[in-house]
Design an enzyme around this catalytic site. Structure first.
Site, PDB file in Angstrom:
ATOM      1  N   ARG A 149       0.820  -1.133  -0.191  1.00 34.97           N
ATOM      2  CA  ARG A 149      -0.060  -0.105   0.204  1.00 34.97           C
ATOM      3  C   ARG A 149       0.744   1.230   0.028  1.00 34.97           C
ATOM      4  NH1 ARG A 149      -3.110  -3.679  -0.899  1.00 34.97           N
ATOM      5  NH2 ARG A 149      -5.217  -3.806  -0.122  1.00 34.97           N
ATOM      6  N   SER A 208     -10.969  -0.837   2.962  1.00 39.31           N
ATOM      7  CA  SER A 208     -10.042  -0.739   4.328  1.00 39.31           C
ATOM      8  C   SER A 208      -9.767   0.408   4.821  1.00 39.31           C
ATOM      9  CB  SER A 208      -8.853  -1.872   4.047  1.00 39.31           C
ATOM     10  OG  SER A 208      -9.127  -3.061   3.622  1.00 39.31           O
ATOM     11  N   GLU A 243      -5.347   3.745   5.813  1.00 39.53           N
ATOM     12  CA  GLU A 243      -5.071   3.493   4.407  1.00 39.53           C
ATOM     13  C   GLU A 243      -5.696   4.677   3.593  1.00 39.53           C
ATOM     14  OE1 GLU A 243      -5.769  -0.216   2.215  1.00 39.53           O
ATOM     15  OE2 GLU A 243      -6.994   1.245   1.159  1.00 39.53           O
TER      16      GLU A 243
HETATM   17  P1  FAD Z   1      -9.182   8.542  -5.400  1.00 37.85           P
HETATM   18  O1  FAD Z   1     -10.043   8.143  -3.988  1.00 37.85           O
HETATM   19  O2  FAD Z   1     -10.169   9.564  -6.355  1.00 37.85           O
HETATM   20  O3  FAD Z   1      -7.922   9.070  -4.719  1.00 37.85           O
HETATM   21  C1  FAD Z   1      -6.991   8.406  -3.845  1.00 37.85           C
HETATM   22  C2  FAD Z   1      -5.727   9.297  -3.710  1.00 37.85           C
HETATM   23  O4  FAD Z   1      -5.161   9.096  -5.034  1.00 37.85           O
HETATM   24  C3  FAD Z   1      -6.107  10.702  -3.687  1.00 37.85           C
HETATM   25  O5  FAD Z   1      -4.914  10.988  -2.805  1.00 37.85           O
HETATM   26  C4  FAD Z   1      -5.949  11.264  -4.792  1.00 37.85           C
HETATM   27  O6  FAD Z   1      -5.463  12.783  -4.787  1.00 37.85           O
HETATM   28  C5  FAD Z   1      -5.110  10.489  -5.581  1.00 37.85           C
HETATM   29  N1  FAD Z   1      -5.052  10.196  -6.893  1.00 37.85           N
HETATM   30  C6  FAD Z   1      -6.172   9.816  -7.656  1.00 37.85           C
HETATM   31  N2  FAD Z   1      -6.061   9.702  -8.852  1.00 37.85           N
HETATM   32  C7  FAD Z   1      -5.062  10.543  -9.111  1.00 37.85           C
HETATM   33  C8  FAD Z   1      -4.133  10.773 -10.334  1.00 37.85           C
HETATM   34  N3  FAD Z   1      -4.602  10.663 -11.582  1.00 37.85           N
HETATM   35  N4  FAD Z   1      -2.943  11.653 -10.417  1.00 37.85           N
HETATM   36  C9  FAD Z   1      -2.509  11.888  -8.990  1.00 37.85           C
HETATM   37  N5  FAD Z   1      -3.237  11.812  -7.863  1.00 37.85           N
HETATM   38  C10 FAD Z   1      -4.403  10.834  -8.056  1.00 37.85           C
HETATM   39  N6  FAD Z   1      -8.004  -0.993  -2.587  1.00 37.85           N
HETATM   40  C11 FAD Z   1      -7.069  -1.873  -2.602  1.00 37.85           C
HETATM   41  O7  FAD Z   1      -5.900  -1.841  -2.577  1.00 37.85           O
HETATM   42  N7  FAD Z   1      -7.587  -3.285  -2.714  1.00 37.85           N
HETATM   43  C12 FAD Z   1      -8.860  -3.465  -2.624  1.00 37.85           C
HETATM   44  O8  FAD Z   1      -9.190  -4.602  -2.342  1.00 37.85           O
HETATM   45  C13 FAD Z   1      -9.748  -2.451  -2.305  1.00 37.85           C
HETATM   46  N8  FAD Z   1     -10.959  -2.669  -1.825  1.00 37.85           N
HETATM   47  C14 FAD Z   1     -12.043  -1.640  -2.040  1.00 37.85           C
HETATM   48  C15 FAD Z   1     -13.209  -1.879  -1.720  1.00 37.85           C
HETATM   49  C16 FAD Z   1     -14.148  -1.045  -1.497  1.00 37.85           C
HETATM   50  C17 FAD Z   1     -15.456  -1.323  -1.429  1.00 37.85           C
HETATM   51  C18 FAD Z   1     -13.741   0.432  -1.671  1.00 37.85           C
HETATM   52  C19 FAD Z   1     -14.848   1.405  -1.383  1.00 37.85           C
HETATM   53  C20 FAD Z   1     -12.441   0.780  -1.916  1.00 37.85           C
HETATM   54  C21 FAD Z   1     -11.377  -0.283  -1.812  1.00 37.85           C
HETATM   55  N9  FAD Z   1     -10.242  -0.046  -2.338  1.00 37.85           N
HETATM   56  C22 FAD Z   1      -9.313  -1.100  -2.433  1.00 37.85           C
HETATM   57  C23 FAD Z   1      -9.698   1.163  -2.165  1.00 37.85           C
HETATM   58  C24 FAD Z   1      -9.728   2.149  -3.488  1.00 37.85           C
HETATM   59  O9  FAD Z   1     -10.758   1.551  -4.410  1.00 37.85           O
HETATM   60  C25 FAD Z   1      -8.348   2.171  -4.367  1.00 37.85           C
HETATM   61  O10 FAD Z   1      -7.350   2.833  -3.442  1.00 37.85           O
HETATM   62  C26 FAD Z   1      -8.332   2.552  -5.501  1.00 37.85           C
HETATM   63  O11 FAD Z   1      -7.281   2.576  -6.224  1.00 37.85           O
HETATM   64  C27 FAD Z   1      -8.814   4.408  -5.283  1.00 37.85           C
HETATM   65  O12 FAD Z   1      -9.248   4.828  -6.569  1.00 37.85           O
HETATM   66  P2  FAD Z   1      -9.881   6.350  -7.042  1.00 37.85           P
HETATM   67  O13 FAD Z   1      -9.792   6.486  -8.281  1.00 37.85           O
HETATM   68  O14 FAD Z   1     -11.254   6.109  -6.456  1.00 37.85           O
HETATM   69  O15 FAD Z   1      -8.794   6.927  -6.069  1.00 37.85           O
HETATM   70  N1  EPU Z   2     -10.458 -10.415  10.206  1.00 39.35           N
HETATM   71  C1  EPU Z   2     -11.177 -10.420  11.310  1.00 39.35           C
HETATM   72  N2  EPU Z   2     -12.496  -9.835  11.388  1.00 39.35           N
HETATM   73  C2  EPU Z   2     -12.840  -9.107  10.662  1.00 39.35           C
HETATM   74  C3  EPU Z   2     -12.079  -9.045   9.356  1.00 39.35           C
HETATM   75  C4  EPU Z   2     -10.911  -9.579   9.120  1.00 39.35           C
HETATM   76  O1  EPU Z   2     -10.781 -11.251  12.128  1.00 39.35           O
HETATM   77  O2  EPU Z   2     -13.812  -8.417  10.822  1.00 39.35           O
HETATM   78  C5  EPU Z   2      -9.203 -11.393  10.001  1.00 39.35           C
HETATM   79  C6  EPU Z   2      -9.670 -12.791   9.676  1.00 39.35           C
HETATM   80  O3  EPU Z   2      -8.154 -13.375  10.351  1.00 39.35           O
HETATM   81  C7  EPU Z   2      -9.077 -12.898   8.284  1.00 39.35           C
HETATM   82  C8  EPU Z   2      -8.212 -11.651   8.020  1.00 39.35           C
HETATM   83  O4  EPU Z   2      -8.426 -10.895   8.982  1.00 39.35           O
HETATM   84  O5  EPU Z   2      -8.842 -14.076   7.729  1.00 39.35           O
HETATM   85  C9  EPU Z   2      -8.094 -11.176   6.813  1.00 39.35           C
HETATM   86  O6  EPU Z   2      -9.363 -10.482   6.314  1.00 39.35           O
HETATM   87  P1  EPU Z   2      -9.614 -10.361   4.695  1.00 39.35           P
HETATM   88  O7  EPU Z   2      -9.266 -11.671   3.810  1.00 39.35           O
HETATM   89  O8  EPU Z   2     -10.868  -9.786   4.743  1.00 39.35           O
HETATM   90  O9  EPU Z   2      -8.612  -9.298   4.150  1.00 39.35           O
HETATM   91  P2  EPU Z   2      -7.972  -8.085   4.990  1.00 39.35           P
HETATM   92  O10 EPU Z   2      -6.581  -8.338   5.332  1.00 39.35           O
HETATM   93  O11 EPU Z   2      -8.802  -7.545   5.814  1.00 39.35           O
HETATM   94  C10 EPU Z   2      -6.814  -6.978   2.626  1.00 39.35           C
HETATM   95  C11 EPU Z   2      -6.811  -5.777   2.092  1.00 39.35           C
HETATM   96  C12 EPU Z   2      -8.116  -5.861   1.144  1.00 39.35           C
HETATM   97  C13 EPU Z   2      -8.275  -7.017   0.182  1.00 39.35           C
HETATM   98  C14 EPU Z   2      -8.260  -8.059   1.039  1.00 39.35           C
HETATM   99  C15 EPU Z   2      -8.132  -9.406   0.090  1.00 39.35           C
HETATM  100  C16 EPU Z   2      -5.557  -4.399   3.275  1.00 39.35           C
HETATM  101  C17 EPU Z   2      -5.520  -3.138   4.280  1.00 39.35           C
HETATM  102  N3  EPU Z   2      -6.860  -4.331   3.074  1.00 39.35           N
HETATM  103  O12 EPU Z   2      -7.984  -7.119   3.648  1.00 39.35           O
HETATM  104  O13 EPU Z   2      -8.005  -4.505   0.568  1.00 39.35           O
HETATM  105  O14 EPU Z   2      -9.190  -6.827  -0.620  1.00 39.35           O
HETATM  106  O15 EPU Z   2      -7.059  -8.388   1.879  1.00 39.35           O
HETATM  107  O16 EPU Z   2      -6.802  -9.402  -0.147  1.00 39.35           O
HETATM  108  O17 EPU Z   2      -4.456  -4.834   2.786  1.00 39.35           O
HETATM  109  C18 EPU Z   2      -8.512  -2.009   0.835  1.00 39.35           C
HETATM  110  O18 EPU Z   2      -7.419  -1.943   0.631  1.00 39.35           O
HETATM  111  O19 EPU Z   2      -9.508  -1.278   0.572  1.00 39.35           O
HETATM  112  C19 EPU Z   2      -8.940  -3.520   0.762  1.00 39.35           C
HETATM  113  C20 EPU Z   2     -10.430  -3.936   0.709  1.00 39.35           C
END
Ligand code: FAD
Ligand code: EPU
Length: 338
Positions: free
Chosen positions: A162, A236, A332
């Site tokens: 991240r 997250s 994050e």
């Molecule tokens: P924004 O929220 O618009 O911006 C994020 C940051 O990037 C800000 O600081 C912004 O200024 C900057 N930025 C955006 N675009 C540009 C650009 N073109 N140039 C310069 N700066 C820029 N993330 C994960 O890594 N893994 C996941 O599994 C994951 N699951 C998610 C699930 C849900 C339901 C949600 C709501 C979010 C999740 N995220 C996850 C977080 C998010 O989707 C990612 O971080 C995504 O890449 C953000 O993209 P965005 O375009 O919405 O960025």
């Molecule tokens: N867990 C709990 N309770 C909860 C949630 C999680 O105990 O309520 C524990 C469990 O042990 C579970 C472990 O956490 O096995 C991992 O949970 P999960 O697989 O849901 O993944 P995570 O570590 O919580 C990360 C990323 C997610 C990504 C998933 C899948 C980060 C900060 N988050 O979540 O990314 O989708 O793994 O790879 O690294 C995001 O960045 O926004 C995001 C959703």
């Protein structure tokens, strides 16, 4: 270039929290990115993509540059790979869909992540064993103070968990315009996450395709992550903390079920969701916010929460995890305070 004043940002973020910006520019090309950054050199600005990783805690006094640079094209290929160039304003799920349609592999595990392509390298998006760094060839960005267009190769992005150079020394002075991704023709499926294999168990392993893996990831995600269209959130809220393994071993003596994954010789990653759940926050509503009932790491807006209220809740979560486990959670989500 679209220009406006006093624009409401709630529809542009997945938290859906009311906040305005003083000025708003919508850019659709690299030339417009260059001219926007030239204008704003000495003024506060922020680039916005899909708004899925930001929390506005008050109205924003500067300029929001909404990045709508579109386009996905094949730029070259060799025996093993196809290289695609993607505009920063492309919706990430459309990029994944494009790859699946063309039978190009490497990003199927990143299915259903909201937001735009341009933000993906900033926090090195990751899910289910893959990070964007695994397929990223280069990032093009307009940079201040020189207003230069620079191409960052993989090494110069300095990717970490991240993390990247864009979250560190370049923070606040660049606008990403394009990415180049290197996608596979001969696929290597990444099904290391037990839940993916479980979701695929109705299909014989020898028949598994990148589309099957994508479908599995989508169904796992839908089973625990709230859909921002129904319940505001930014995924997250915190990063999973990486702590010295020595500290992890001590915690294990006290909390025998604490999960942890070694990430280097002497560091262990601990799931923040577990720590938060142990502190009693999972599913607990506080005012209009709280930690989600199915995934404690996701802070949600039950409707009408203010950015400040969500930030306060996050602080309370940080404090209780610190008190109980002596681990300091780091957000994050990008918290925007002015
Ligand atoms: P924004 O929220 O618009 O911006 C994020 C940051 O990037 C800000 O600081 C912004 O200024 C900057 N930025 C955006 N675009 C540009 C650009 N073109 N140039 C310069 N700066 C820029 N993330 C994960 O890594 N893994 C996941 O599994 C994951 N699951 C998610 C699930 C849900 C339901 C949600 C709501 C979010 C999740 N995220 C996850 C977080 C998010 O989707 C990612 O971080 C995504 O890449 C953000 O993209 P965005 O375009 O919405 O960025
Ligand atoms: N867990 C709990 N309770 C909860 C949630 C999680 O105990 O309520 C524990 C469990 O042990 C579970 C472990 O956490 O096995 C991992 O949970 P999960 O697989 O849901 O993944 P995570 O570590 O919580 C990360 C990323 C997610 C990504 C998933 C899948 C980060 C900060 N988050 O979540 O990314 O989708 O793994 O790879 O690294 C995001 O960045 O926004 C995001 C959703």
């Amino acid at each position: 270039m679209v220009e406006q004043n006093q624009v409401e940002l709630a529809p542009f973020t997945t938290f859906g929290i009311p906040a305005t910006c003083a000025h708003y520019l919508e850019i659709a090309s690299e030339e417009e990115a260059l001219s926007a950054l030239s204008k704003l050199e000495n003024e506060p600005f922020m680039v916005l993509g899909g708004g899925s990783n930001v929390l506005f805690t008050s109205n924003y006094n500067g300029t929001i540059i909404h990045n709508r640079i579109k386009g996905i094209s094949r730029i070259r290929e060799d025996e093993d790979y196809v290289y695609i160039r993607v505009g920063a304003g492309e919706v990430w799920t459309d990029v994944v869909e494009y790859a699946l349609d063309q039978n190009l592999g490497g990003i199927e595990n990143l299915s259903l992540i909201p937001g735009c392509a341009g933000a993906a390298p900033i926090q090195n998006i990751g899910a289910y064993g893959i990070e964007i760094k695994d397929v990223l060839e280069s990032v093009t960005a307009v940079l201040l103070p020189n207003k230069s267009i620079r191409v960052f190769d993989h090494a110069s992005c300095r990717f970490g968990y991240r993390d990247s150079i864009f979250k560190q020394e370049l923070k606040g002075r660049f606008c990403i315009t394009y990415l180049v991704l290197r996608l596979t023709k001969k696929h290597q499926l990444n099904t290391g996450y037990g839940a993916i294999r479980e979701a695929l168990n109705t299909i014989p392993e020898s028949n598994w395709t990148i589309r099957d893996v994508s479908n599995a990831v989508i169904s796992i995600r839908r089973s625990k992550l709230p859909d921002p269209a129904k319940l505001g959130n930014a995924g997250s809220f915190f990063k999973n903390p990486v702590i010295p393994t020595r500290q992890f071993n001590q915690l294990q003596e006290q909390f025998s079920t604490i999960p942890g994954y070694p990430v280097s010789e002497n560091e262990t990653k601990v799931p923040a969701g577990w720590l938060i759940e142990q502190c009693g926050w999972k599913g607990k509503q506080v005012g209009q916010t709280g930690c989600h009932a199915l995934q404690a790491l996701v802070i949600v807006n039950y409707g009408g929460a203010s950015g400040h209220e969500i930030q306060q809740h996050a602080m309370n979560v940080i404090n209780s995890v610190k008190e109980r486990f002596n681990i300091e959670l780091q957000p994050e989500v990008n918290i925007i305070e002015k």
